[in-house]
Scaffold this motif. Structure first.
Motif, short mmCIF file in Angstrom:
data_model
loop_
_atom_site.label_atom_id
_atom_site.label_comp_id
_atom_site.label_asym_id
_atom_site.label_seq_id
_atom_site.Cartn_x
_atom_site.Cartn_y
_atom_site.Cartn_z
N TYR A 335 -2.34 -83.56 -7.72
CA TYR A 335 -1.12 -84.05 -7.06
C TYR A 335 -0.47 -82.92 -6.27
CZ TYR A 335 3.63 -85.69 -6.36
OH TYR A 335 4.83 -86.04 -5.78
N ASP A 336 -0.36 -81.74 -6.89
CA ASP A 336 0.28 -80.61 -6.21
C ASP A 336 -0.49 -80.21 -4.95
OD1 ASP A 336 2.21 -80.54 -8.16
OD2 ASP A 336 1.28 -78.91 -9.30
N LEU A 337 -1.82 -80.17 -5.05
CA LEU A 337 -2.64 -79.80 -3.89
C LEU A 337 -2.53 -80.84 -2.79
CD1 LEU A 337 -5.91 -78.50 -5.63
CD2 LEU A 337 -4.22 -77.13 -4.39
N THR A 338 -2.47 -82.12 -3.18
CA THR A 338 -2.35 -83.19 -2.19
C THR A 338 -1.00 -83.08 -1.47
OG1 THR A 338 -3.73 -84.64 -3.55
CG2 THR A 338 -2.39 -85.68 -1.84
N ALA A 339 0.07 -82.90 -2.23
CA ALA A 339 1.40 -82.76 -1.63
C ALA A 339 1.45 -81.55 -0.72
CB ALA A 339 2.46 -82.66 -2.72
N LEU A 340 0.87 -80.44 -1.17
CA LEU A 340 0.86 -79.22 -0.36
C LEU A 340 0.08 -79.42 0.94
CD1 LEU A 340 1.60 -76.22 -0.07
CD2 LEU A 340 -0.51 -75.68 -1.32
N SER A 341 -1.04 -80.14 0.86
CA SER A 341 -1.85 -80.40 2.06
C SER A 341 -1.06 -81.18 3.11
CB SER A 341 -3.13 -81.16 1.68
OG SER A 341 -3.95 -80.39 0.83
N LEU A 390 -10.42 -82.87 1.97
CA LEU A 390 -11.23 -83.91 2.61
C LEU A 390 -10.57 -85.27 2.46
CD1 LEU A 390 -13.90 -84.59 4.06
CD2 LEU A 390 -14.96 -84.86 1.80
N GLY A 391 -10.02 -85.54 1.27
CA GLY A 391 -9.33 -86.81 1.07
C GLY A 391 -8.10 -86.93 1.95
N VAL A 392 -7.30 -85.88 2.02
CA VAL A 392 -6.09 -85.89 2.85
C VAL A 392 -6.45 -86.03 4.32
CG1 VAL A 392 -4.14 -84.50 3.64
CG2 VAL A 392 -4.68 -84.63 1.20
N PHE A 393 -7.45 -85.25 4.76
CA PHE A 393 -7.84 -85.30 6.17
C PHE A 393 -8.27 -86.70 6.58
CE2 PHE A 393 -11.21 -84.88 9.42
CZ PHE A 393 -10.45 -84.30 10.44
N ASN A 394 -9.02 -87.38 5.71
CA ASN A 394 -9.49 -88.72 6.04
C ASN A 394 -8.38 -89.77 6.02
OD1 ASN A 394 -12.59 -89.35 6.43
ND2 ASN A 394 -12.46 -87.58 5.07
N LEU A 395 -7.23 -89.42 5.47
CA LEU A 395 -6.09 -90.35 5.48
C LEU A 395 -5.22 -90.20 6.72
CD1 LEU A 395 -4.96 -90.33 1.74
CD2 LEU A 395 -6.07 -92.19 2.99
N LEU A 396 -5.54 -89.20 7.57
CA LEU A 396 -4.77 -89.06 8.81
C LEU A 396 -4.95 -90.31 9.67
CD1 LEU A 396 -5.52 -85.34 9.79
CD2 LEU A 396 -3.49 -86.26 8.65
N PRO A 397 -3.89 -90.77 10.34
CA PRO A 397 -3.97 -92.03 11.09
C PRO A 397 -4.69 -91.91 12.43
CG PRO A 397 -1.78 -91.09 11.31
CD PRO A 397 -2.53 -90.20 10.34
N LEU A 398 -5.89 -91.34 12.40
CA LEU A 398 -6.75 -91.31 13.59
C LEU A 398 -7.77 -92.42 13.45
CD1 LEU A 398 -7.40 -87.46 13.95
CD2 LEU A 398 -5.88 -88.88 15.34
N PRO A 399 -7.90 -93.28 14.45
CA PRO A 399 -8.75 -94.47 14.32
C PRO A 399 -10.20 -94.21 13.93
CG PRO A 399 -7.32 -94.70 16.21
CD PRO A 399 -7.12 -93.31 15.69
N VAL A 400 -10.74 -92.99 14.16
CA VAL A 400 -12.11 -92.71 13.76
C VAL A 400 -12.20 -92.34 12.29
CG1 VAL A 400 -12.94 -92.06 16.04
CG2 VAL A 400 -11.83 -90.36 14.60
N LEU A 401 -11.06 -92.13 11.64
CA LEU A 401 -11.03 -91.76 10.23
C LEU A 401 -10.59 -92.96 9.38
CD1 LEU A 401 -9.27 -88.27 10.52
CD2 LEU A 401 -11.73 -88.72 10.32
N ASP A 402 -10.73 -92.81 8.06
CA ASP A 402 -10.32 -93.90 7.16
C ASP A 402 -8.84 -94.24 7.35
OD1 ASP A 402 -12.87 -93.96 6.00
OD2 ASP A 402 -12.34 -92.41 4.55
N GLY A 403 -8.01 -93.22 7.59
CA GLY A 403 -6.59 -93.46 7.80
C GLY A 403 -6.32 -94.33 9.01
N GLY A 404 -7.13 -94.17 10.06
CA GLY A 404 -6.98 -95.00 11.25
C GLY A 404 -7.33 -96.45 10.96
#
Length: 450
Positions: A335-341, A390-404
């Motif tokens: 949790y701490d690492l995710t929040a920090l990211s 890697l999990g945080v990066f893939n949640l970014l709202p870029l359409p080519v990523l999972d977040g998108g």
């Protein structure tokens, strides 16, 4: 060359594990949601190995180990017979598609919890966060941080290692002050108030501790060789383990730091080094190899490691926990690492952290190689950190990523109809350009560090 292949091998193993975990998350939930999976690939490009399961899914290990993917049956790209339309991804309810898209990052977070729990059960050894030195006129000096201060908490967050101190400091970026609770060298408790109003991480590869002016305590380095790197200038000159350094270019040596400075200023110059070996003085003539620093200045290096003085009693501690406590700590640390990211992403956008600090595949490869060299526990910690990133990066709202994809599905959930194909296609193009730009910038940063 050996170091290069060590880093490369460690990178392939680490990234292969993390990509497999991420893609398995998508794969497992897709199967549970009744979607037909056509291919599960680790890597891109030409398949090196492939096999099939009884449901017809093709499993591939491909030549380019920079990612992976799960290809599902989808009417938007496949000719789907009527008998299999119910197995197509695009025909599943939006909540099912949200679950499938979110499963990859979630798998990375769960993997980090597992890895950290194992790490805590095995036992974590670290140096206590005791200050060894304070840079003049630094933020720490102005706060009257003293050598010998044992840092107990940062903004009321308990810390037990320098890594925890670093992460806690990074969480305070953008705040006007950060409060350190310390126990000084006389055993007295005190508060040190860091004035961080002007604090920025705007220099490449300058750690947060160095940026505020804190130097962790380390045992003194002896003027004695502990290890000579193979193929180095030191090996070519005949330096050996156990040699005691006496003089360099006729200058008497009093500290390892002095020796390093003399070597750095004599890049590619034949030098005279006098060592003591088996009680006798030996003359050696090394020519330090040279490499440019970030300013283009040629820096000399020999390729030797000094002998360390022993750590004082009580400065090193080993923390080991039972199964339940390890799992709880794994959850908290993840949790701490995710929040920090997420905080660091915000700091990048606001300029609190310079984009010079972005790392790409080369930086990850070096980190993987170094962590493997330090041992199993260090490698587990590295895997957990990169898995969270890697999990945080893939949640970014870029359409080519999972977040998108999730962004589009949530819009569909609210509007009760899918986002138009034209809008999605435009989003994918913009996302691909942004992702390519970030990758290129990170690679340039990596190259500049070599």
């Amino acid at each position: 060359m050996l170091e290069f292949f060590w880093n490369l091998g460690s990178f392939i193993v680490a990234l292969g594990i993390l990509v497999a975990v991420h893609e398995y998350g998508h794969f497992w939930v897709a199967r549970k949601a009744g979607v037909k999976v056509l291919r599960f690939s680790i890597g891109f490009g030409k398949p090196l190995f492939r096999w099939y399961d009884k449901l017809g899914t093709e499993y591939v290990i491909a030549a380019i180990p920079l990612g992976g993917y799960v290809r599902m049956l989808d009417e938007r790209v496949d000719d789907v017979p009527a008998s299999e339309q119910h197995l197509s991804f695009n025909n599943k309810p939006v909540l099912s598609r949200i679950a499938i898209a979110a499963a990859g990052p979630l798998a990375n977070f769960l993997f980090a919890i597992l890895v950290l729990a194992v790490m805590y059960m095995v036992g974590v050894q670290n140096a206590k966060p005791i200050v060894g030195g304070v840079a003049e006129n630094s933020i720490a000096a102005q706060a009257q941080v003293q050598p010998g201060d044992h840092i107990l908490s940062v903004d009321e967050q308990l810390v037990q290692s320098w890594q925890e101190v670093t992460f806690a400091l990074m969480s305070g970026l953008g705040e006007s002050e950060i409060i350190l609770k310390v126990q000084d060298s006389k055993g007295q408790l005190a508060l040190r108030q860091l004035d961080t109003r002007q604090w920025r991480l705007d220099e490449q590869d300058v750690p947060p501790l160095t940026s505020v002016g804190v130097q962790p305590y380390r045992p003194d380095l002896k003027l004695e060789i502990a290890q000579v790197a193979k193929g180095s200038a030191a090996e070519e000159a005949g330096l050996a383990n156990g040699d005691k350094l006496l003089r360099y270019n006729n200058e008497a040596l009093h500290s390892w730091e002095q020796f390093v400075q003399l070597v750095q200023t004599s890049a590619q110059q034949r030098s005279h080094l006098v060592v003591q070996r088996a009680g006798e003085e030996v003359d050696l003539y090394p020519t330090p190899q040279g490499r440019e620093d970030n300013s283009g200045i040629l820096i000399g290096y020999l390729g030797v490691v000094p002998v360390l003085e022993p750590w004082p009693e009580g400065y090193i501690e080993t923390r080991q926990y039972g199964v339940f406590d390890s799992i709880v700590l794994g959850v908290k640390k993840t949790y701490d690492l995710t929040a920090l990211s997420f905080e660091m992403i915000g700091n990048l956008l606001t300029g609190q952290v310079s984009v010079k600090n972005l790392s790409g595949p080369v930086g990850i490869a070096v980190g993987a190689g170094n962590s493997v060299s330090y041992g199993f526990v260090a490698f587990l910690g590295f895997l957990a950190l990169i898995s969270v990133n890697l999990g945080v990066f893939n949640l970014l709202p870029l359409p080519v990523l999972d977040g998108g994809h999730l962004m589009y599905y949530f819009i569909e959930l609210i509007r009760k109809k899918p986002v138009s194909e034209k809008t999605q296609e435009l989003g994918y193009k913009v996302g691909a350009v942004v992702l390519l730009a970030l990758t290129c910038f990170a690679l340039l940063n990596d190259v500049s560090r070599l």
